[in-house]
Design a protein around this motif. Structure first.
Motif, PDB file in Angstrom:
ATOM      1  N   GLY A  15       3.187  51.888  37.040  1.00 44.62           N
ATOM      2  CA  GLY A  15       2.378  50.506  37.270  1.00 44.62           C
ATOM      3  C   GLY A  15       0.682  50.253  37.301  1.00 44.62           C
ATOM      4  O   GLY A  15       0.113  50.318  37.139  1.00 44.62           O
ATOM      5  N   ASP A  16       0.247  52.179  37.384  1.00 43.88           N
ATOM      6  CA  ASP A  16      -1.418  52.792  37.274  1.00 43.88           C
ATOM      7  C   ASP A  16      -1.263  53.493  35.872  1.00 43.88           C
ATOM      8  O   ASP A  16      -2.820  53.930  36.040  1.00 43.88           O
ATOM      9  CB  ASP A  16      -1.196  53.586  38.678  1.00 43.88           C
ATOM     10  CG  ASP A  16      -0.381  55.132  38.477  1.00 43.88           C
ATOM     11  OD1 ASP A  16       0.128  54.998  38.093  1.00 43.88           O
ATOM     12  OD2 ASP A  16      -0.825  55.915  39.137  1.00 43.88           O
ATOM     13  N   GLU A  17      -0.551  53.550  35.126  1.00 43.48           N
ATOM     14  CA  GLU A  17      -0.736  53.902  33.929  1.00 43.48           C
ATOM     15  C   GLU A  17      -1.317  53.087  33.012  1.00 43.48           C
ATOM     16  O   GLU A  17      -0.635  51.546  32.771  1.00 43.48           O
ATOM     17  CB  GLU A  17       0.507  54.509  33.307  1.00 43.48           C
ATOM     18  CG  GLU A  17       0.775  56.234  33.937  1.00 43.48           C
ATOM     19  CD  GLU A  17       1.910  56.553  33.813  1.00 43.48           C
ATOM     20  OE1 GLU A  17       1.814  57.981  33.615  1.00 43.48           O
ATOM     21  OE2 GLU A  17       3.026  56.405  33.142  1.00 43.48           O
ATOM     22  N   LEU A  59       1.631  57.506  25.766  1.00 33.66           N
ATOM     23  CA  LEU A  59       3.179  58.959  25.338  1.00 33.66           C
ATOM     24  C   LEU A  59       1.798  58.963  24.299  1.00 33.66           C
ATOM     25  O   LEU A  59       0.932  59.024  23.758  1.00 33.66           O
ATOM     26  CB  LEU A  59       3.609  57.528  25.259  1.00 33.66           C
ATOM     27  CG  LEU A  59       5.017  57.195  25.934  1.00 33.66           C
ATOM     28  CD1 LEU A  59       5.777  56.187  25.255  1.00 33.66           C
ATOM     29  CD2 LEU A  59       5.510  58.242  27.300  1.00 33.66           C
ATOM     30  N   ASN A  60       1.969  60.290  23.954  1.00 36.96           N
ATOM     31  CA  ASN A  60       1.698  61.298  22.715  1.00 36.96           C
ATOM     32  C   ASN A  60       2.426  61.987  21.611  1.00 36.96           C
ATOM     33  O   ASN A  60       1.714  62.873  20.843  1.00 36.96           O
ATOM     34  CB  ASN A  60       0.190  62.095  23.303  1.00 36.96           C
ATOM     35  CG  ASN A  60       0.899  63.123  24.120  1.00 36.96           C
ATOM     36  OD1 ASN A  60       1.694  63.133  24.961  1.00 36.96           O
ATOM     37  ND2 ASN A  60      -0.530  63.963  24.859  1.00 36.96           N
ATOM     38  N   LYS A  69      -4.012  59.385  18.848  1.00 36.83           N
ATOM     39  CA  LYS A  69      -3.675  58.558  19.692  1.00 36.83           C
ATOM     40  C   LYS A  69      -2.592  58.358  20.467  1.00 36.83           C
ATOM     41  O   LYS A  69      -1.580  59.048  20.310  1.00 36.83           O
ATOM     42  CB  LYS A  69      -4.242  57.086  18.803  1.00 36.83           C
ATOM     43  CG  LYS A  69      -5.426  57.160  17.890  1.00 36.83           C
ATOM     44  CD  LYS A  69      -4.601  55.064  17.022  1.00 36.83           C
ATOM     45  CE  LYS A  69      -6.293  55.037  15.838  1.00 36.83           C
ATOM     46  NZ  LYS A  69      -6.079  54.193  15.021  1.00 36.83           N
ATOM     47  N   LEU A  70      -3.132  58.066  21.483  1.00 38.65           N
ATOM     48  CA  LEU A  70      -1.524  56.993  22.483  1.00 38.65           C
ATOM     49  C   LEU A  70      -1.025  56.267  22.096  1.00 38.65           C
ATOM     50  O   LEU A  70      -1.266  55.380  21.329  1.00 38.65           O
ATOM     51  CB  LEU A  70      -2.413  56.990  23.535  1.00 38.65           C
ATOM     52  CG  LEU A  70      -3.009  58.629  24.599  1.00 38.65           C
ATOM     53  CD1 LEU A  70      -3.716  58.100  25.593  1.00 38.65           C
ATOM     54  CD2 LEU A  70      -2.269  60.133  24.784  1.00 38.65           C
ATOM     55  N   TYR A  71       0.272  56.308  21.876  1.00 39.01           N
ATOM     56  CA  TYR A  71       1.139  55.147  21.886  1.00 39.01           C
ATOM     57  C   TYR A  71       1.727  54.175  23.289  1.00 39.01           C
ATOM     58  O   TYR A  71       1.838  55.463  24.568  1.00 39.01           O
ATOM     59  CB  TYR A  71       2.200  55.306  21.221  1.00 39.01           C
ATOM     60  CG  TYR A  71       2.945  56.510  20.910  1.00 39.01           C
ATOM     61  CD1 TYR A  71       4.497  55.254  21.412  1.00 39.01           C
ATOM     62  CD2 TYR A  71       2.366  57.172  20.749  1.00 39.01           C
ATOM     63  CE1 TYR A  71       5.010  56.743  21.407  1.00 39.01           C
ATOM     64  CE2 TYR A  71       3.200  58.999  21.223  1.00 39.01           C
ATOM     65  CZ  TYR A  71       4.761  58.249  21.203  1.00 39.01           C
ATOM     66  OH  TYR A  71       6.158  58.932  21.950  1.00 39.01           O
TER      67      TYR A  71
END
Length: 330
Positions: free
Chosen positions: A21-23, A28-29, A47-49
Motif C-alpha cells: 500500500g505504501d509503494e 518494479l525494475n 525506468k520503473l514500471y
C-alpha cells in the motif's frame, strides 16, 4: 449471449509481484516474462514500471487473437533474435491497419486503449473491464422454480457437511467434465450479471425472485454464507459448482479414480491418515479413517475409499432421493 459465454481462467502467477500500500504505482525494475508479450517499459532498465505492463501484454494477446499477427512485427519468415525482438518492441509502431481490417470497431477500439506506449494514457484493468467489447448480451431467461428451489436447498445444506465432505465436492468440481454441469454453469452465468465471475447476495436474490421463490434477505445471505469458503461475501464459480453439483459424476468410476489418485500421494495403492491430513485436521482425518477402514489395517484400499465416497454421496443427496420418491426427508 450468456448461454454461449466461455469462462476464461488466468493461471501461472510464477512471476507475479505484490504492490504494498505504501509503494508507488511504478515499483518494479526487473526484465521478466516472455519477450513476445512484454511491454516496452519492462525492457527499459532506466525506468520503473507497474501493473499496467500486464494491460499491454493483454492487448498483444487480443491483437494476436484477432489478426493472427503480432502488433509490432510479422510472425512469419525469418526468426528474430532476442536482441532484435527487444529493439522492435521498444521502437516499432503498432500495425493498426491489420486491426482495422477486422471490421470490428469495438474490438479495435478496445485494443487501441491497451497498446499505448505512454503508460499514463494506457487503460487500466478496471477501465478495460467496462469496455463495450467485453460486455455480454444479457438475455431474459425465466428460471425454473423447481430447479431453482433445488439449487437453493443445496446451497443452504452445504454448511452442515463435514470439512472432509466439502473438500471431496470441491475437488470433484475440478475433475468434473463440462457435460455433467451444464445446468449449474448456465444458472451461474445467468446470475452473474456483472459479469465478474462471482455471485453476490443481490444477484442470487434477483434470480430467486424471478423464479417465484419467496425468500427474505436473511435466507439469501445464509445461502451465500453456507458456501462462501473464502469468506468474501460472494460465491465464485467453483464454490457454486461444489455446492450445487449433481450426483451423476461424483459417484462415477472416473471421479472416484481421480480422487483416489490425488489422496494416494505416494502411489502406494492405499490412502493413509497422513494423506487425509493434507486436507483436514488430524482429528477429522482419524474419524474419516475409522469410519471407512473396514479391514482395520490403518489405511484405505481402493474398495474402501470407493465406499467412503459413495457414503458421502448418499448423505448429500438422500433428501432429494426421498423427495423424488414421494416421501418426506428425515
Amino acid at each position: 449471449k450468456v448461454e454461449d459465454r466461455c469462462v476464461a481462467k488466468v493461471i501461472d502467477f510464477g512471476l507475479s509481484a505484490i504492490r504494498k500500500g505504501d509503494e508507488a504505482d511504478e515499483w518494479l525494475n526487473e526484465v521478466l516474462g516472455t519477450l513476445y508479450y512484454a511491454a516496452p517499459e519492462v525492457l527499459d532498465k532506466s525506468k520503473l514500471y507497474g501493473v499496467k505492463c500486464d494491460c499491454w501484454s493483454f492487448g498483444v494477446m487480443v491483437y494476436v487473437h484477432l489478426t493472427q499477427e503480432h502488433p509490432l512485427f510479422k510472425n512469419k519468415g525469418k526468426r528474430m533474435s532476442s536482441k532484435q525482438l527487444v529493439e522492435c518492441i521498444k521502437s516499432e509502431e503498432v500495425r493498426w491497419h491489420l486491426l482495422d481490417d477486422q471490421n470490428n470497431e469495438e474490438a479495435a477500439d478496445f485494443v487501441k486503449k491497451l497498446l499505448l506506449r505512454d503508460v499514463s494514457k494506457r487503460a487500466s484493468a478496471q477501465e478495460v473491464l467496462r469496455e463495450p467489447w467485453l460486455q455480454i448480451e444479457q438475455t431474459q431467461r425465466h428460471a425454473d422454480r423447481k430447479e431453482t428451489m433445488k439449487m437453493l436447498k443445496r446451497l443452504t445444506t452445504f454448511r452442515a457437511m463435514s470439512e472432509f465432505d466439502k473438500v471431496i465436492f470441491m475437488m470433484t468440481c475440478h475433475l468434473e467434465p463440462q457435460k455433467f454441469r451444464t445446468e449449474q454453469t448456465r444458472m451461474f452465468l445467468n446470475m452473474d450479471k456483472s459479469p465478474d465471475g462471482f455471485i453476490t447476495e443481490t444477484e442470487l436474490g434477483d434470480v430467486l425472485e424471478a423464479a417465484g421463490v419467496e425468500v427474505d434477505e436473511a435466507r439469501v445471505k445464509d445461502a451465500i454464507d453456507a458456501v462462501d469458503t473464502s469468506a468474501d461475501g460472494k460465491l465464485s464459480q467453483n464454490e457454486w459448482l461444489s455446492a450445487t453439483m449433481d450426483k451423476a459424476f461424483i459417484e462415477s468410476a472416473d471421479a472416484i479414480k481421480g480422487l483416489f489418485a490425488y489422496f494416494d500421494a505416494d502411489g502406494s495403492g492405499f490412502v493413509s491418515s497422513d494423506e487425509i491430513r493434507r486436507v483436514v485436521t488430524e482429528q477429522e482425518a482419524a474419524e474419516v479413517l475409522k469410519s471407512a477402514d473396514k479391514s482395520m489395517d490403518g489405511v484405505l484400499d481402493f474398495e474402501e475409499f470407493s465406499q467412503l465416497i459413495k457414503n458421502i454421496v448418499l448423505r448429500r443427496y438422500q433428501h432429494e432421493d426421498l423427495e423424488a420418491a414421494g416421501d418426506e426427508p428425515p
